[in-house]
Design a protein around this motif. Structure first.
Motif, PDB file in Angstrom:
ATOM      1  N   SER A  87      47.963  17.415 -24.510  1.00 57.60           N
ATOM      2  CA  SER A  87      48.285  16.815 -23.214  1.00 57.60           C
ATOM      3  C   SER A  87      49.053  15.520 -23.409  1.00 57.60           C
ATOM      4  O   SER A  87      50.013  15.250 -22.694  1.00 57.60           O
ATOM      5  N   ASP A  95      52.216  -3.556 -20.159  1.00 57.38           N
ATOM      6  CA  ASP A  95      51.626  -3.254 -18.847  1.00 57.38           C
ATOM      7  C   ASP A  95      50.520  -4.249 -18.524  1.00 57.38           C
ATOM      8  O   ASP A  95      50.441  -4.776 -17.411  1.00 57.38           O
ATOM      9  N   PHE A 118      52.642  16.324 -24.281  1.00 57.00           N
ATOM     10  CA  PHE A 118      53.433  16.773 -23.138  1.00 57.00           C
ATOM     11  C   PHE A 118      53.708  15.642 -22.171  1.00 57.00           C
ATOM     12  O   PHE A 118      54.770  15.571 -21.575  1.00 57.00           O
ATOM     13  N   GLN A 119      52.727  14.752 -22.003  1.00 54.61           N
ATOM     14  CA  GLN A 119      52.928  13.639 -21.074  1.00 54.61           C
ATOM     15  C   GLN A 119      54.021  12.721 -21.599  1.00 54.61           C
ATOM     16  O   GLN A 119      54.788  12.156 -20.844  1.00 54.61           O
ATOM     17  N   GLY A 120      54.086  12.584 -22.914  1.00 48.64           N
ATOM     18  CA  GLY A 120      55.157  11.780 -23.511  1.00 48.64           C
ATOM     19  C   GLY A 120      54.632  10.657 -24.373  1.00 48.64           C
ATOM     20  O   GLY A 120      55.221  10.329 -25.402  1.00 48.64           O
ATOM     21  N   ILE A 138      53.449  -0.771 -25.845  1.00 48.93           N
ATOM     22  CA  ILE A 138      53.781  -0.333 -24.489  1.00 48.93           C
ATOM     23  C   ILE A 138      52.668  -0.741 -23.530  1.00 48.93           C
ATOM     24  O   ILE A 138      52.913  -1.290 -22.452  1.00 48.93           O
ATOM     25  N   TRP A 190      46.490   6.845 -19.843  1.00 56.64           N
ATOM     26  CA  TRP A 190      46.931   7.667 -20.966  1.00 56.64           C
ATOM     27  C   TRP A 190      46.861   6.898 -22.283  1.00 56.64           C
ATOM     28  O   TRP A 190      46.452   7.428 -23.304  1.00 56.64           O
ATOM     29  N   GLU A 233      48.438   6.258 -14.126  1.00 56.32           N
ATOM     30  CA  GLU A 233      49.401   7.159 -14.758  1.00 56.32           C
ATOM     31  C   GLU A 233      49.949   6.649 -16.076  1.00 56.32           C
ATOM     32  O   GLU A 233      50.678   7.349 -16.748  1.00 56.32           O
ATOM     33  N   HIS A 234      49.629   5.424 -16.425  1.00 56.87           N
ATOM     34  CA  HIS A 234      50.181   4.901 -17.682  1.00 56.87           C
ATOM     35  C   HIS A 234      49.078   4.320 -18.557  1.00 56.87           C
ATOM     36  O   HIS A 234      48.858   4.766 -19.675  1.00 56.87           O
ATOM     37  N   ARG A 236      50.552  -0.171  -4.385  1.00 61.37           N
ATOM     38  CA  ARG A 236      50.722   1.226  -4.776  1.00 61.37           C
ATOM     39  C   ARG A 236      51.284   1.319  -6.195  1.00 61.37           C
ATOM     40  O   ARG A 236      50.828   2.108  -7.023  1.00 61.37           O
ATOM     41  N   ALA A 237      52.293   0.487  -6.493  1.00 59.12           N
ATOM     42  CA  ALA A 237      52.928   0.525  -7.812  1.00 59.12           C
ATOM     43  C   ALA A 237      51.916   0.201  -8.902  1.00 59.12           C
ATOM     44  O   ALA A 237      51.854   0.877  -9.939  1.00 59.12           O
ATOM     45  N   PHE A 238      51.090  -0.837  -8.678  1.00 61.08           N
ATOM     46  CA  PHE A 238      50.107  -1.197  -9.700  1.00 61.08           C
ATOM     47  C   PHE A 238      49.031  -0.124  -9.844  1.00 61.08           C
ATOM     48  O   PHE A 238      48.547   0.149 -10.938  1.00 61.08           O
ATOM     49  N   MET A 275      49.476   3.062  -9.472  1.00 62.76           N
ATOM     50  CA  MET A 275      50.068   4.127 -10.279  1.00 62.76           C
ATOM     51  C   MET A 275      50.171   3.713 -11.737  1.00 62.76           C
ATOM     52  O   MET A 275      49.987   4.510 -12.649  1.00 62.76           O
ATOM     53  N   MET A 276      50.440   2.422 -11.974  1.00 63.19           N
ATOM     54  CA  MET A 276      50.543   1.948 -13.360  1.00 63.19           C
ATOM     55  C   MET A 276      49.207   2.162 -14.081  1.00 63.19           C
ATOM     56  O   MET A 276      49.166   2.586 -15.238  1.00 63.19           O
ATOM     57  N   ASP A 300      39.630  15.038  -8.113  1.00 64.78           N
ATOM     58  CA  ASP A 300      40.644  14.003  -8.354  1.00 64.78           C
ATOM     59  C   ASP A 300      40.314  12.696  -7.650  1.00 64.78           C
ATOM     60  O   ASP A 300      40.426  12.573  -6.418  1.00 64.78           O
TER      61      ASP A 300
END
Lengths: 292, 291
Positions: free
Chosen positions: A193, A214, A196-198, A210, A153, A149-150, A141-143, A145-146, A112
């Motif tokens: 996947s 971002d 499930f992730q959405g 979307i 995907w 995690e977004h 941190r927020a960016f 994760m963006m 990871d």
């Protein structure tokens, strides 16, 4: 002709079954032993690279980017930023728990890319956000994760579902036939996947929209600063560069390429800036190195 | 006894004379009746929602929780936004799962919309709601990044504890489930674990997930500082996400390690939840399910 075949088969059934089973088992045994020995040899080689030298295991080089995987590129970029000596290994891209990329460091294995970066930061005492304000640390941190995690995907959906993995396969050298054969299975797993992730439940146009929002947010936050958090590089820049570099060079024809290169050109400038700073030897790291 | 034996003989005779065709006819008739019943039920629901009135948003979600008005943070996020934006709405529990299999979803003037963040964007566009108009472009971008971090990472890390580590027990305590739903609950937990594995968070060790989650909470606390709301003096859409997830931790995750983090360590987060709860949910207790 048919009679000969039937007779031959009957002869084998009477006389050859045991011999065939023995041959198959022997072949299986030989292959297993060879693989085991090769694996042991590889680990011996990795252990010999030296203390505190990171061995990064991932999928192979690309023709336009040093790696086709955004996570491997993120990790390599971070290692360069933190000036931690490392070596690349492409022989065993998937780790003991199936992760890719994964690393070997002083005999220990870890997977990871985000967890690895945090571990290396602690181990080698590197914290590139130390000089930021509390608010900026939170935003970094927020960016981060963006991106992981977004955006990741959304890009994955384009690469594997909309583009059906075509560009990816084109960039890989010597793709074994079995990989091409199993590609639909791999795509199905990724599709599941994504569901499930959405993000996989939306239509392609909705996903583009979307992701564009971002990218717009990143572009506005970057503004005319040299790097995301200001005048110095930090961990989030590695994650951002890893993903955006893929879009710049390995996503030809996708709407995201237009977004990064045309609609939000400060993102393109940013990618080139990070490339100049941390990858001056970019061309030599490609699959068919361009000799300057 | 003799009557019973006679009846039994008649049933056996009937069974031996009938063949699969008759059985199938009965099954088909039963299926058809169920379908008609289901469809007419759905039509009745639709008519009822239509009667809600023009521009009244009908929010479809699961029934209220015992400690929070809803155990799903996305429902809480949407309802908090509707209260913040002062949009008239009512809540419906008949069909909690909408198109794309997601919850919550809404019906507005006969049209269906799904996915809480798409709904919020659509409503903001439609009713010209811009809660971020006093922010700079950079601040708006940061708000977006925090929304994504909460909805796409905090959400999954919390789910990893709820279904992975805790097996759904804390959740069950917070729900008011009828007996037959309790029986199906383990299947639901299993489905969520599969989703966690596919998403990726489910493949990490529990310790790694907890560490990631603490980093996220720390980031929120650092950015909030001593401001009343995340972005400053006025609340906006990101506060709805943040409130929904933090309130969920405080009320539905009391056995998790995150409860102590929010309640005791990162005190500004707890105060933030209390502030938003008193401002936007003064009727909190009336919205809960009866124990």
């Amino acid at each position: 002709m048919l009679e000969a075949v039937v007779e031959g088969w009957w002869w084998w059934w009477q006389n050859g079954r045991v011999a065939t089973a023995a041959v198959v088992l022997l072949a299986f045994g030989v292959i297993s032993v060879k693989r085991y020995v090769a694996k042991k040899n590889r680990r011996r080689r990795w252990a010999a690279v030296g203390k505190d030298v990171v061995v990064v295991h991932g999928l192979g080089k690309g023709r336009r980017t040093p790696n086709l995987s955004p996570f491997v590129l993120t990790l390599e970029t971070y290692l360069r930023l933190a000036k931690i000596p490392y070596q690349m290994d492409y022989e065993e891209p998937f780790g003991p728990k199936g992760q890719s990329p994964w690393i070997t460091l002083n005999g220990q294995e870890m997977g990871d890319s985000q967890l690895i970066i945090q571990m290396l930061g602690r181990r080698f005492g590197k914290d590139f956000t130390a000089s930021l304000t509390k608010e900026q640390k939170g935003a970094a941190r927020a960016f981060n994760m963006m991106v992981t995690e977004h955006l990741a995907w959304g890009f994955r959906l384009w690469r594997w579902v909309e583009n059906k993995g075509r560009l990816m396969l084109q960039e890989m050298d010597r793709v074994p036939f079995i990989v091409r054969l199993l590609m639909p299975l791999k795509r199905r797993q990724i599709f599941k996947s994504l569901y499930f992730q959405g993000i996989g439940r939306h239509s392609a146009e909705e996903v583009h929209d979307i992701i564009e929002r971002d990218l717009a947010a990143i572009s506005f936050y970057l503004g005319d600063k040299p790097f995301l958090m200001g005048s110095d590089l930090c961990e989030v820049d590695c994650a951002l560069f890893g993903s955006l570099a893929q879009i710049m060079w390995n996503y030809s024809g996708s709407p995201y390429e237009t977004m990064v290169k045309v609609k939000y050109p400060n993102l393109k400038e940013y990618v080139l800036r990070v490339k100049e700073t941390l990858w001056p030897d970019w061309d030599q790291c490609l699959k068919r190195p361009k000799m300057s | 006894m003799a009557l019973a034996a006679l009846l039994w003989e008649m049933v056996r005779l009937w069974w031996s004379f009938t063949n699969g065709a008759v059985l199938m006819v009965f099954a088909a008739a039963g299926g058809l009746w169920l379908a008609v019943f289901y469809l007419s039920d759905r039509k009745k629901n639709r008519d009822r929602w239509q009667q809600a009135g023009r521009d009244v948003i009908v929010v479809h979600c699961l029934s209220p929780g015992r400690f929070t008005p809803n155990t799903s943070p996305f429902v809480m996020k949407l309802l908090t936004f509707l209260r913040l934006a002062r949009l008239p709405h009512l809540v419906d529990h008949e069909e909690p799962f909408g198109p794309k299999g997601k919850t919550p979803w809404i019906t507005l003037n006969g049209e269906d919309f799904t996915d809480s963040h798409l709904i919020i964007e659509m409503l903001s566009d439609q009713y010209n709601i811009d809660l971020t108009n006093s922010l700079t472009a950079e601040q708006r971008a940061a708000a977006k990044a925090f929304t994504v971090m909460i909805d796409e990472h905090v959400c999954w890390c919390l789910r990893a504890w709820r279904f992975g580590e805790d097996g759904g027990s804390n959740l069950k305590e917070g729900l008011s489930l009828p007996f037959y739903k309790r029986l199906l609950f383990p299947l639901f937990v299993r489905e969520q674990r599969t989703a966690l594995w596919h998403q990726g968070v489910g493949r990490h060790s529990h310790a790694a997930v907890r560490a990631m989650m603490k980093e996220d909470l720390l980031a929120l606390s650092k950015y909030l500082g001593d401001k009343p709301f995340l972005m400053g003096d006025t609340a906006c859409a990101v506060d709805c996400s943040m409130f929904a997830f933090l309130a969920n931790i405080l009320y539905n995750y009391n056995r998790s390690p995150y409860y102590a983090v929010v309640n005791e360590e990162l005190v500004n987060l707890r105060q933030y939840v209390e502030r938003l709860k008193s401002q936007l949910w003064p009727d909190w207790d009336e919205c809960l399910a009866s124990p």
